[in-house]
Design an enzyme around this catalytic site. Structure first.
Site, PDB file in Angstrom:
ATOM      1  N   TYR A 153      33.818  55.068 136.650  1.00  0.00           N
ATOM      2  CA  TYR A 153      33.054  56.268 136.300  1.00  0.00           C
ATOM      3  C   TYR A 153      33.584  57.431 137.133  1.00  0.00           C
ATOM      4  O   TYR A 153      33.343  57.513 138.341  1.00  0.00           O
ATOM      5  CB  TYR A 153      31.569  56.076 136.571  1.00  0.00           C
ATOM      6  N   LEU A 180      18.432  55.117 124.831  1.00  0.00           N
ATOM      7  CA  LEU A 180      18.113  56.367 124.129  1.00  0.00           C
ATOM      8  C   LEU A 180      19.319  56.868 123.342  1.00  0.00           C
ATOM      9  O   LEU A 180      19.357  58.036 122.936  1.00  0.00           O
ATOM     10  CB  LEU A 180      17.634  57.432 125.119  1.00  0.00           C
ATOM     11  N   ARG A 224      22.369  57.668 124.156  1.00  0.00           N
ATOM     12  CA  ARG A 224      23.012  58.826 124.781  1.00  0.00           C
ATOM     13  C   ARG A 224      22.255  60.122 124.506  1.00  0.00           C
ATOM     14  O   ARG A 224      22.837  61.195 124.349  1.00  0.00           O
ATOM     15  CB  ARG A 224      24.463  58.942 124.313  1.00  0.00           C
ATOM     16  N   GLY A 225      20.946  60.006 124.450  1.00  0.00           N
ATOM     17  CA  GLY A 225      20.091  61.180 124.261  1.00  0.00           C
ATOM     18  C   GLY A 225      19.716  61.469 122.828  1.00  0.00           C
ATOM     19  O   GLY A 225      18.823  62.275 122.562  1.00  0.00           O
ATOM     20  N   SER A 243      16.127  60.574 122.202  1.00  0.00           N
ATOM     21  CA  SER A 243      15.260  60.898 123.336  1.00  0.00           C
ATOM     22  C   SER A 243      14.108  61.808 122.962  1.00  0.00           C
ATOM     23  O   SER A 243      13.140  61.952 123.716  1.00  0.00           O
ATOM     24  CB  SER A 243      16.077  61.589 124.438  1.00  0.00           C
TER      25      SER A 243
END
Length: 334
Positions: free
Chosen positions: A56, A206, A208-209, A212
């Protein structure tokens, strides 16, 4: 914070884990100070499972976590680390590397960056098609025997690979993307995990949003935001997917919770009979973390689950989950 045990041989962890990837730029610009504050707030709220990957932002995320965790009792949290994804200086992916000598090399760097003498859960990020999974897991087992790793995990592999790996060393958990709009784990993987006594940690809960409750069709992604290349966020797909979110919003409002809380609680509820599913929440800010945390204690009745299923039926979403090039480059097996 309620707790759950990862499988029959894994550790006891908080019912929600914190996924730290987004704090290092995967979804655009980040605030390092806010990321550190979010990790600390999660720990203060009783979150004990923190997930990262050594690739990352080429180690940035591990260094951020080291700073956030400094001064904390090492036994008060568990670090889950994915390894093995090769990167280039332009951040391009070069595929997985599961060679035994590479496993030990990656681990040595992670221990140094994180400032710890052991990793609680260590797992290859993807299956290396050039290396038998038995060899990769065998190398991690050596590190368990040496005290550098506590538990062995896997990530994004199929049921047959789980069986082969588990024969070498007990697997604590499989990490896989699992959400209301990505349910591929249900047919083949989950039954085998339960047969073998392997837990499941779910990322992307979620999506990646996208589900959400905070995404909009006209929203523009900034520089460095990987969602710009993901088909489910593209024009024509995103509008369809957000219509599903609006149907879910109606269920959430009737339940007295937010869309995000309902989506997270749905994932947790898939382990309701065996308590073997732990959602990872990718909160980058304290605000989003505060919204997510109540999902750990949000109980869903059979009627609630039926209403959610009616709002977002399995297979209803449109668009692939990764760009085709990324899927090929990452060696995804799911």
């Amino acid at each position: 914070m309620p707790t759950r045990t990862l499988g029959r041989t894994g550790p006891t962890v908080s019912a929600l884990g914190l996924g730290a990837m987004g704090m290092s730029g995967a979804y655009g610009a980040t605030d390092r100070g806010e990321g550190i504050a979010t990790v600390r707030a999660a720990l203060d709220a009783g979150v004990t499972l923190i997930d990262t990957g050594d690739f990352y932002a080429m180690g940035h995320n591990e260094l951020l976590l080291a700073e956030a965790l400094r001064g904390r009792d090492r036994d008060s949290y568990l670090l889950s680390v994915k390894f093995g994804m090769l990167r280039g200086p332009g951040s391009e992916f070069g595929g997985p590397d599961g060679r035994p000598e590479a496993v030990k090399n990656f681990l040595a760097y992670s221990l140094t960056r994180l400032g710890t003498d052991h990793i609680d859960l260590y797992r290859p990020a993807r299956l290396d098609p050039a290396v038998p999974i038995e060899d990769t897991v065998g190398a991690i087992k050596e590190m368990v025997d040496a005290g550098h790793v506590r538990y062995v995990g896997l990530s994004e592999v199929d049921a047959a690979t789980v069986r082969r790996a588990h024969a070498v060393h007990p697997i604590a958990d499989l990490q896989i993307e699992y959400s209301l709009i990505r349910r591929t784990a249900e047919a083949g993987v989950l039954p085998v995990l339960r047969e073998l006594g392997v837990g499941l940690t779910a990322y992307g809960v979620l999506s990646r949003g996208l589900i959400s409750g905070h995404w909009s069709a006209g929203r523009r992604t900034g520089p460095g935001d990987s969602r710009a290349a993901i088909p489910r966020f593209s024009s024509g797909n995103v509008e369809h997917n957000l219509a599903l979110v609006e149907a879910l919003r109606a269920v959430a409002e009737a339940k007295g919770c937010t869309v995000a809380q309902l989506a997270i609680a749905w994932v947790a509820a898939q382990g309701r009979d065996t308590s073997d599913v732990v959602p990872l929440v990718g909160a980058r800010t304290r605000e989003r973390l505060a919204e997510a945390l109540p999902a750990a204690e949000l109980a869903l009745s059979a009627d609630d689950l039926a209403a959610i299923e009616a709002a977002v039926p399995a297979g209803a979403a449109r668009g692939d989950y990764y760009p085709s090039a990324a899927t090929a480059g990452r060696g995804t097996r799911s």
